[in-house]
Design a protein around this motif. Sequence first.
Motif, short mmCIF file in Angstrom:
data_model
loop_
_atom_site.label_atom_id
_atom_site.label_comp_id
_atom_site.label_asym_id
_atom_site.label_seq_id
_atom_site.Cartn_x
_atom_site.Cartn_y
_atom_site.Cartn_z
N ALA A 1 22.48 -47.92 24.89
CA ALA A 1 21.92 -46.94 25.69
C ALA A 1 22.76 -46.23 26.87
CB ALA A 1 20.62 -47.55 26.44
N THR A 2 23.07 -44.95 26.90
CA THR A 2 23.93 -44.45 27.74
C THR A 2 23.66 -42.93 27.95
OG1 THR A 2 26.28 -44.20 28.23
CG2 THR A 2 25.55 -43.90 25.92
N ASP A 3 24.21 -42.32 29.15
CA ASP A 3 24.25 -40.98 29.30
C ASP A 3 25.71 -40.59 29.14
OD1 ASP A 3 25.71 -42.15 31.04
OD2 ASP A 3 24.95 -41.00 32.93
N ASN A 4 26.51 -41.38 28.54
CA ASN A 4 27.87 -40.81 28.09
C ASN A 4 28.39 -41.76 27.18
OD1 ASN A 4 30.88 -40.20 27.98
ND2 ASN A 4 30.66 -39.69 30.32
N TYR A 5 27.98 -41.42 25.81
CA TYR A 5 28.51 -42.07 24.64
C TYR A 5 29.94 -42.63 24.69
CZ TYR A 5 28.91 -43.81 20.05
OH TYR A 5 29.20 -44.57 18.82
N GLN A 6 30.73 -41.51 24.80
CA GLN A 6 32.14 -41.58 24.72
C GLN A 6 32.87 -42.42 25.73
OE1 GLN A 6 33.40 -40.32 21.94
NE2 GLN A 6 31.69 -39.08 21.11
N TYR A 7 32.37 -42.52 26.69
CA TYR A 7 32.82 -43.53 27.92
C TYR A 7 32.56 -45.04 27.42
CZ TYR A 7 32.99 -45.93 32.18
OH TYR A 7 33.41 -46.90 32.82
N LEU A 8 31.20 -45.09 27.07
CA LEU A 8 30.56 -46.57 26.91
C LEU A 8 31.10 -47.20 25.77
CD1 LEU A 8 29.07 -48.21 28.79
CD2 LEU A 8 27.11 -47.98 27.43
N PHE A 9 31.52 -46.17 24.59
CA PHE A 9 32.01 -46.62 23.32
C PHE A 9 33.46 -47.03 23.70
CE2 PHE A 9 33.03 -47.31 18.92
CZ PHE A 9 31.74 -47.96 18.53
N ARG A 10 34.35 -46.36 24.44
CA ARG A 10 35.50 -46.63 24.94
C ARG A 10 35.49 -47.99 25.62
NH1 ARG A 10 36.33 -41.20 26.01
NH2 ARG A 10 35.84 -41.38 28.39
N ARG A 11 34.56 -48.50 26.35
CA ARG A 11 34.39 -49.89 26.91
C ARG A 11 34.34 -50.74 25.86
NH1 ARG A 11 36.64 -51.52 29.91
NH2 ARG A 11 35.18 -52.77 31.13
N ALA A 12 33.40 -50.39 24.89
CA ALA A 12 33.24 -51.44 23.71
C ALA A 12 34.51 -51.45 22.91
CB ALA A 12 32.36 -50.65 22.69
N ARG A 13 35.37 -50.71 22.69
CA ARG A 13 36.59 -50.82 22.11
C ARG A 13 37.65 -51.51 22.82
NH1 ARG A 13 36.33 -45.00 21.64
NH2 ARG A 13 35.45 -44.35 19.53
N GLU A 14 37.67 -51.62 23.96
CA GLU A 14 38.37 -52.13 25.10
C GLU A 14 38.10 -53.69 24.74
OE1 GLU A 14 38.01 -50.53 28.94
OE2 GLU A 14 39.07 -48.75 28.26
#
Length: 124
Positions: free
Chosen positions: A53-66
Amino acid sequence: MTRTFEEWKSWYEAHAEPADPIEGASLYFEPEHGFFYYKIFPDIRAMYVDHFATDNYQYLFRRAREIARAAGCGEVITQTFHPAKAYARLSKAHLDLEHSTRGENGKWYWAFTEVLNNVESNRT
């Protein structure tokens, strides 16, 4: 917008489904951007992302990759009941028909796998 975890979870559940993570999942949460649950599977060097759940998919998915890279994972796996074509365009991940399945709730879930450290699949 800053929200509490409960506010993000309520928003997610109103727009998607109950946010019940798989057994053994951890929670990643940022009040400004949302949350996701994840579980590391070291035997296959993969991280499974659940209920995002997010307002910024790209940002949060970058965190998941990290998180996945830090855990030694080579892949990030997700599932969605949203249209596969739209999700593929947004995530840049590859459709994984082998792991796509019908959930206990009767909905069809498309599985997607992103290979980390692959220039072609990491466009975000």
